[in-house]
Structures are given as C-alpha cells and as structure tokens.
Write a protein that holds these residues in place. Structure first.
Motif, mmCIF file in Angstrom:
data_model
loop_
_atom_site.group_PDB
_atom_site.id
_atom_site.type_symbol
_atom_site.label_atom_id
_atom_site.label_comp_id
_atom_site.label_asym_id
_atom_site.label_seq_id
_atom_site.Cartn_x
_atom_site.Cartn_y
_atom_site.Cartn_z
ATOM 1 N N THR A 111 11.176 49.290 20.284
ATOM 2 C CA THR A 111 10.515 48.578 21.377
ATOM 3 C C THR A 111 9.398 47.690 20.849
ATOM 4 O O THR A 111 9.274 46.522 21.252
ATOM 5 N N LEU A 112 8.578 48.214 19.953
ATOM 6 C CA LEU A 112 7.492 47.414 19.375
ATOM 7 C C LEU A 112 8.040 46.272 18.520
ATOM 8 O O LEU A 112 7.507 45.156 18.545
ATOM 9 N N ALA A 113 9.109 46.545 17.746
ATOM 10 C CA ALA A 113 9.709 45.487 16.932
ATOM 11 C C ALA A 113 10.270 44.380 17.811
ATOM 12 O O ALA A 113 10.081 43.175 17.527
ATOM 13 N N LEU A 114 10.957 44.759 18.876
ATOM 14 C CA LEU A 114 11.477 43.770 19.818
ATOM 15 C C LEU A 114 10.346 42.993 20.475
ATOM 16 O O LEU A 114 10.406 41.761 20.596
ATOM 17 N N LEU A 115 9.298 43.696 20.858
ATOM 18 C CA LEU A 115 8.161 43.066 21.526
ATOM 19 C C LEU A 115 7.502 42.018 20.629
ATOM 20 O O LEU A 115 7.277 40.871 21.045
ATOM 21 N N VAL A 116 7.215 42.389 19.388
ATOM 22 C CA VAL A 116 6.485 41.496 18.485
ATOM 23 C C VAL A 116 7.372 40.370 17.977
ATOM 24 O O VAL A 116 7.010 39.180 18.065
ATOM 25 N N ALA A 117 8.546 40.718 17.447
ATOM 26 C CA ALA A 117 9.414 39.697 16.856
ATOM 27 C C ALA A 117 9.887 38.697 17.898
ATOM 28 O O ALA A 117 9.852 37.474 17.673
ATOM 29 N N PHE A 118 10.323 39.183 19.038
ATOM 30 C CA PHE A 118 10.802 38.284 20.091
ATOM 31 C C PHE A 118 9.687 37.363 20.574
ATOM 32 O O PHE A 118 9.883 36.146 20.704
ATOM 33 N N THR A 119 8.499 37.911 20.814
ATOM 34 C CA THR A 119 7.406 37.087 21.341
ATOM 35 C C THR A 119 6.963 36.033 20.332
ATOM 36 O O THR A 119 6.834 34.850 20.669
ATOM 37 N N VAL A 120 6.742 36.443 19.088
ATOM 38 C CA VAL A 120 6.248 35.502 18.073
ATOM 39 C C VAL A 120 7.272 34.407 17.798
ATOM 40 O O VAL A 120 6.936 33.208 17.798
ATOM 41 N N LEU A 121 8.523 34.791 17.562
ATOM 42 C CA LEU A 121 9.546 33.793 17.250
ATOM 43 C C LEU A 121 9.832 32.879 18.433
ATOM 44 O O LEU A 121 10.066 31.677 18.266
ATOM 45 N N CYS A 122 9.771 33.432 19.626
ATOM 46 C CA CYS A 122 9.998 32.615 20.815
ATOM 47 C C CYS A 122 8.875 31.586 20.985
ATOM 48 O O CYS A 122 9.130 30.426 21.339
ATOM 49 N N LEU A 123 7.645 31.981 20.698
ATOM 50 C CA LEU A 123 6.532 31.042 20.771
ATOM 51 C C LEU A 123 6.665 29.948 19.708
ATOM 52 O O LEU A 123 6.398 28.766 19.983
ATOM 53 N N VAL A 124 7.077 30.325 18.507
ATOM 54 C CA VAL A 124 7.234 29.334 17.433
ATOM 55 C C VAL A 124 8.327 28.322 17.789
ATOM 56 O O VAL A 124 8.137 27.106 17.656
ATOM 57 N N LEU A 197 19.712 45.151 16.154
ATOM 58 C CA LEU A 197 18.487 44.760 16.844
ATOM 59 C C LEU A 197 18.178 43.279 16.622
ATOM 60 O O LEU A 197 17.711 42.589 17.537
ATOM 61 N N ALA A 198 18.459 42.774 15.408
ATOM 62 C CA ALA A 198 18.234 41.353 15.135
ATOM 63 C C ALA A 198 19.122 40.478 16.017
ATOM 64 O O ALA A 198 18.693 39.406 16.480
ATOM 65 N N ALA A 199 20.346 40.931 16.265
ATOM 66 C CA ALA A 199 21.245 40.171 17.134
ATOM 67 C C ALA A 199 20.709 40.118 18.561
ATOM 68 O O ALA A 199 20.788 39.082 19.237
ATOM 69 N N VAL A 200 20.150 41.225 19.017
ATOM 70 C CA VAL A 200 19.557 41.257 20.359
ATOM 71 C C VAL A 200 18.366 40.302 20.438
ATOM 72 O O VAL A 200 18.230 39.520 21.388
ATOM 73 N N ILE A 201 17.501 40.337 19.442
ATOM 74 C CA ILE A 201 16.314 39.480 19.439
ATOM 75 C C ILE A 201 16.714 38.012 19.416
ATOM 76 O O ILE A 201 16.136 37.180 20.137
ATOM 77 N N PHE A 202 17.718 37.658 18.609
ATOM 78 C CA PHE A 202 18.160 36.268 18.524
ATOM 79 C C PHE A 202 18.673 35.771 19.879
ATOM 80 O O PHE A 202 18.373 34.653 20.306
ATOM 81 N N ALA A 203 19.465 36.600 20.559
ATOM 82 C CA ALA A 203 20.004 36.203 21.864
ATOM 83 C C ALA A 203 18.887 36.023 22.896
ATOM 84 O O ALA A 203 18.913 35.088 23.705
ATOM 85 N N LEU A 204 17.880 36.901 22.869
ATOM 86 C CA LEU A 204 16.773 36.783 23.815
ATOM 87 C C LEU A 204 15.919 35.553 23.506
ATOM 88 O O LEU A 204 15.396 34.913 24.428
ATOM 89 N N ILE A 205 15.769 35.212 22.231
ATOM 90 C CA ILE A 205 15.043 33.987 21.874
ATOM 91 C C ILE A 205 15.782 32.772 22.428
ATOM 92 O O ILE A 205 15.164 31.832 22.949
#
Length: 332
Positions: A111-124, A197-205
């Motif tokens: 949850t924390l990894a998804l929260l941080v990685a998704f938010t930071v990469l999405c902002l970038v 998890l990386a695949a999930v984060i990429f799709a959400l970005i």
C-alpha cells in the motif's frame, strides 16, 4: 363591576412596572419581539431545510458507519456468531493480531509503495505533459482531451483494458514486442510476482496523469508572463527557468494534486479486485483487498474492521494535514 375594574387596574400597573422604556421610546417587550422575528428570518434558520437533511444523512450513513466499524473492531465478531457489545469486553486483540500478521505487513508495504510510487510518478508525468501543452502547440485542446480522457473511466473498465493489454499470449504489449523482434522482452506481466505491482502502478499512472496535467497546466497559466520574460532577459535556459522560476511557484498545485492522487491510490481496491480477485497474492496485496478478503470471504468481521480502521487512519493522515493547512490559510 367595581371589583373587575380594580383587578384590571392592578394588572395594568403590574405590566407597566415590568416594562422598561427604551431610549427610542419603544419597550423591552417590543424589542424582544423584534429579536425573535430577526432570529426566525436569519440566513441560518432559513437555510436549515437545504443543508440539515443531507447533513443528517451523511452523519448517519458515513460517520455513523465509521463509528460502528470502530466498535466492531474491538469485539470478537467472526462467522455467524453475534458480537458482544459489552464495553467491558472491548479490547485491542484484533489490532495486536494485525501487528503480528505477516500478510498484514506485506499488504501495508504494498500500500505504501503504491501510494508513493504512483503519486510521485504521476506528478512527474503530469508536469511534463503540462509543460509540453503549455508551449502553445497545435491542437492543444485535442491533446489535453486525449490525456484527460482516461480519468473519466472507472477502475473496473481500466482494469479490464489493462488485463487484456498485459495478457501474455494476446495482449497488445507482448504482441507489439514480438512484431518488432523483441520476443525476449515478452513477459507474464501480471502473473510474475516481481512485476505484478509495477504493472498496477503503470496502469494507474496512465489513468490519472491527465488529472495532474490539468492541475499543473492551470498553475502554469496562473504564473505572470513577467516572470518568464525576466528569466529570459537574465539569460536563463529553458531547463534553468523551469527549475528555478516556474516549478517553485507550482507548490500549491503540487500539494493539491498529490493529496487527490494519494486518496485515489488508497481507493485502488476496485482495480486490483477486477484484475486479480480478492487475493492478488503477497506481491500485489494491499490493505483494501486484505480487508475485503478477511471480512467478506473469511467472515472475520472484527479483523476486517480493524484493517479498515487502519486504512481510514492512513487516509486521514493524508487528508488531515492538507485540510489543516488550508484552514490556516483561510481557504476553508
């Protein structure tokens, strides 16, 4: 008749003694009537029919449900056995169980990894898209619509699309790689624990970077042109101008977008449930899916409620400081 007149006179004298005369000639009794009339005609009283019913409904169905969930987390509610609502029997057993559960810590880390990685990469990504669109390119409105369109899709639709995209045999990603002779890069994206998890984060970005772009674009358009002109006169390059002049002025946009994106990250249950079911495995399990699995699949209602309260506190830790800062600034 004489007795009636004397009684009326006594009442008149008593009323005159209890009534004080105001400076403008009116009486305290009249002033009290005017005050009562003004209270009934106040904006607060007249607005009650509009905000009180939804306030009561939200208080009952939202905050009442949160309170009841908190109470259940202090009980031993499981299976079909009714919980014991005796305050003397309440304890923190479910929270101690969570702290000693390896599955809980795995879900918390994800949850924390998804929260941080998704938010930071999405902002970038959103900032980069906003800078590109802000440079007065052709078909700006078209590109802005294309980038923002994925956000209008629900988590369910996005999960279905990306589950097909990630399919090893018929997915668009692996088909494209094979077409260009890159078969060695084809991968089981959502079945391999190392990439799940990386695949999930990429799709959400992909889905929410358009939202960050719109927020940043509004912030860029709010910066006065004089700041850009002054930086160019000083001989600053484009990179230096954005790093030193533009990006520091996007602090409010960054904070606002980050809070919204973090809330979406905590609400990613729909996406993972559609893609993996109620058990994504230790590599992609988050607190929301674990809570659902414990409460509705295993019937561990008290344990699921405790996990839900922990998730609620995480969301409160994200939104609370932002609301407090907005209150201090006078924006609330």
């Amino acid at each position: 008749m004489q007795g009636i007149r004397e009684s009326l006179e006594k009442l008149r004298r008593r009323a005159s003694r209890n009534r004080e005369v105001r400076a403008d000639g009116g009486t305290v009794t009249e002033k009290r009537r005017e005050t009562e009339g003004s209270v009934l005609q106040s904006e607060f009283v007249q607005s009650l029919p509009f905000w009180l019913p939804p306030f009561l409904l939200m208080g009952f169905f939202v905050y009442g449900a949160i309170g009841w969930n908190l109470i259940i987390s202090f009980t031993d509610f499981a299976d079909l056995t009714l919980p014991t609502y005796d305050p003397a029997a309440f304890d923190l057993e479910m929270y101690r169980r969570a702290l000693g559960d390896p599955n809980f810590w795995a879900a918390a880390r994800n949850t924390l990894a998804l929260l941080v990685a998704f938010t930071v990469l999405c902002l970038v990504v959103g900032l980069a898209l906003a800078i590109v669109v802000d440079r007065e390119i052709r078909f700006e409105n078209t590109f802005r619509t294309i980038y923002l369109l994925p956000m209008s899709l629900s988590f369910v639709v996005t999960a279905k699309v990306w589950a097909w995209m990630y399919n090893f045999q018929s997915g668009m990603i692996n088909i494209t790689l094979r077409k260009f002779g890159l078969d060695f890069l084809a991968h089981h994206w959502i079945s391999d624990p190392s990439t799940k998890l990386a695949a999930v984060i990429f799709a959400l970005i992909w889905q929410f970077s358009g939202y960050a772009m719109v927020v940043y674009l509004a912030g860029l358009r709010a910066i006065p042109d004089d700041h850009f002109e002054a930086a160019r006169v000083d001989g600053a390059s484009s990179w230096r101008m954005y790093r030193r002049v533009v990006i520091p002025q996007l602090r409010a946009s960054t904070i606002g977008a980050a809070v919204v994106l973090m809330v979406f990250a905590l609400k990613a249950f729909d996406f993972l449930y559609v893609m993996f079911g109620n058990n994504p495995g230790p590599a992609a399990d988050i607190l929301a899916t674990m809570m659902f699995r414990e409460a509705f699949a295993s019937n561990n209602w008290a344990y699921g409620s405790a996990i839900a309260i922990i998730l609620f506190l995480m969301a409160l830790a994200v939104v609370g400081p932002y609301l407090y800062s907005e209150y201090r600034r006078g924006e609330l």
